[in-house]
Write an enzyme that holds these catalytic residues in place. Structure first.
Site, PDB file in Angstrom:
ATOM      1  N   SER A 176       0.706  -1.160   0.156  1.00  0.00           N
ATOM      2  CA  SER A 176      -0.031  -0.040  -0.153  1.00  0.00           C
ATOM      3  C   SER A 176       0.831   1.239  -0.137  1.00  0.00           C
ATOM      4  O   SER A 176       0.186   2.143  -0.379  1.00  0.00           O
ATOM      5  CB  SER A 176      -0.951   0.003   1.181  1.00  0.00           C
ATOM      6  OG  SER A 176      -0.236  -0.128   2.444  1.00  0.00           O
ATOM      7  N   HIS A 204      -5.649  -4.726  -1.556  1.00  0.00           N
ATOM      8  CA  HIS A 204      -5.566  -3.604  -2.406  1.00  0.00           C
ATOM      9  C   HIS A 204      -5.736  -4.229  -3.672  1.00  0.00           C
ATOM     10  O   HIS A 204      -5.540  -3.567  -4.785  1.00  0.00           O
ATOM     11  CB  HIS A 204      -4.334  -2.726  -2.160  1.00  0.00           C
ATOM     12  CG  HIS A 204      -4.363  -1.977  -1.079  1.00  0.00           C
ATOM     13  ND1 HIS A 204      -5.014  -0.636  -1.314  1.00  0.00           N
ATOM     14  CD2 HIS A 204      -3.784  -1.856   0.139  1.00  0.00           C
ATOM     15  CE1 HIS A 204      -5.043  -0.251   0.147  1.00  0.00           C
ATOM     16  NE2 HIS A 204      -4.046  -0.713   0.672  1.00  0.00           N
ATOM     17  N   LYS A 235     -12.411  -2.192   0.945  1.00  0.00           N
ATOM     18  CA  LYS A 235     -11.789  -1.353  -0.086  1.00  0.00           C
ATOM     19  C   LYS A 235     -12.656  -1.274  -1.444  1.00  0.00           C
ATOM     20  O   LYS A 235     -13.656  -0.657  -1.248  1.00  0.00           O
ATOM     21  CB  LYS A 235     -10.395  -1.709  -0.233  1.00  0.00           C
ATOM     22  CG  LYS A 235      -9.544  -1.301   0.986  1.00  0.00           C
ATOM     23  CD  LYS A 235      -8.031  -1.717   1.180  1.00  0.00           C
ATOM     24  CE  LYS A 235      -7.477  -1.003   2.473  1.00  0.00           C
ATOM     25  NZ  LYS A 235      -6.827  -1.863   3.249  1.00  0.00           N
TER      26      LYS A 235
END
Ligand SMILES: *Cc1c(COP(=O)(O)O)cnc(C)c1O
Length: 387
Positions: A176, A204, A235
């Site tokens: 990240s 992610h 997310k």
């Protein structure tokens, strides 16, 4: 002063100063009556705002209420949880999936349950904090390898090859802070060669990487080659909660052994409904991924032609290399003053003199938003003699 407050005083903590969002989320947000373009959200596909997701959530609230009232093994399992798990397993091309209250707890609970004292873990130095915590809780021996350094990982595996115990190689799929991607093909190969279990944290990457957004494993065409895939619903899917995808055996094991499953209340039904709906949208409409990637490419092209170094980012997480801590902090502050939220990432999170501004591009950003940001970055960058 009371003992507790006296102790806390020694920590030198500053009073909290938060940017509290007012009404609405997306590319543009409002904080203290001022408007900003948000370059710091993980709302990759803008599913947070999708009308179908909102509708499904409202409908389930009317039918089921809000909370779930109990842990999974007691009376906290609803058909919605099982439906979501089946969908996640199918999405990840795995036999089964198991929901956790958050992605953090999925990592912590899984690694703690699986690994024991005397076992050995091999962990990338930039892995997420929840992986680190899971490793510590397990009391296994932890070998940290330099970021994505596969020859050091191999050396560590070689050094330990005569120790007969359970071994785990664990890595983030997308890191990240850099927006870079783990070398999964090599990790799969090394796992096989040295008899180690492999685990990837794809927080992610789900809804972002791979042709269908299945994640890092799809990106490398390695489906079903990684033993344990962790993902989050918080997310790209725009909800909350974490999950582990793997074999039926793994799911059964974690159901009985992972402490966040045993001792924490299951996901609220409206949240499960939101995630199911997000997955359906993602599965049905590959246009949503294209929308994200078109914006990402547009912004990266803009940054490259301005002369910024984006450290070869291959994801919507784009580090803009600035160099010195004070310059990165000043840049972030300048951006904030003109209405852009983009944090500075400084030492010790990144090496000294490698400070950066980290931006995340989402499907919610319009071309006009991106042009505005590029214009500001150009002006500030030139003013600070960075480009
Ligand atoms: C966000 C994140 C998590 C935690 O997920 P939550 O569902 O928000 O708890 C875990 N790992 C990585 C790499 C993340 O970025």
């Amino acid at each position: 002063m009371k003992t507790l407050e006296k102790e806390l005083d020694k920590e030198g903590i500053q009073p909290i100063q938060l940017r509290v969002l007012e009404r609405g989320q997306g590319a543009r947000i409002s904080v203290n009556g001022k408007k900003f373009i948000n370059l710091s959200s993980n709302n990759y596909l803008n599913l947070i705002n999708h009308p179908h997701v909102k509708e499904a959530t409202k409908k389930i609230i009317d039918e089921f209420g809000v909370g779930s009232g109990a842990a999974r093994s007691l009376t906290g399992t609803m058909a919605l949880h099982e439906e979501l798990e089946e969908k996640l397993a199918a999405f990840k091309r795995k036999e089964a999936a198991l929901l956790f209250p958050t992605g953090c707890l999925a990592n912590q609970g899984t690694i703690e349950a699986l690994m024991n004292k005397g076992d050995i873990i091999f962990s990338d130095e930039l892995n997420h904090a929840s992986i680190i915590d899971g490793c510590r809780l397990s009391r296994a021996t932890i070998n940290i390898f330099p970021h994505k350094n596969m020859s050091d990982l191999e050396n560590l595996l070689e050094e330990n090859k005569n120790i007969h115990c359970r071994k785990l190689i664990v890595t983030d799929g997308v890191f990240s802070m850099n927006g870079d991607i783990a070398f999964l093909p090599k990790i799969v190969e090394l796992g096989k060669k040295y008899g180690a279990i492999t685990m990837v944290d794809d927080a992610h990457a789900l809804g972002v990487l791979g042709k269908h957004g299945h994640g890092t494993v799809e990106y490398y065409d390695l489906e079903d080659k990684i033993d344990i895939e962790m993902g989050t619903l918080s997310k790209a899917l725009g909800a909350l909660g974490g999950f582990i995808a793997g074999s039926h055996r793994l799911r059964d094991f974690l159901f009985y052994k992972a402490r966040p499953i045993l001792f924490s209340t299951s996901l609220p039904p409206p949240i499960a409904a939101a995630a199911i709906t997000s997955l359906k949208i993602l599965e049905k409409n590959s246009g949503i991924l294209k929308k994200l990637w078109d914006k990402v490419k547009y912004f990266k092209n803009g940054l490259n032609s301005l002369g910024f170094d984006i450290l070869g980012s291959k994801t919507p997480i784009i580090p803009i290399l600035i160099g010195k801590d004070k310059d990165a902090l000043r840049m972030s502050q300048r951006l904030f003053e003109v209405g852009i939220i983009a944090p500075a990432i400084v030492y010790p999170t990144v090496p000294e003199d490698r400070s950066r501004i980290r931006v995340i591009i989402t499907a919610a950003h319009s071309v006009a938003d991106l042009d505005f940001c590029l214009g500001v970055l150009e002006k500030v960058g030139k003013g600070m003699r960075l480009i």
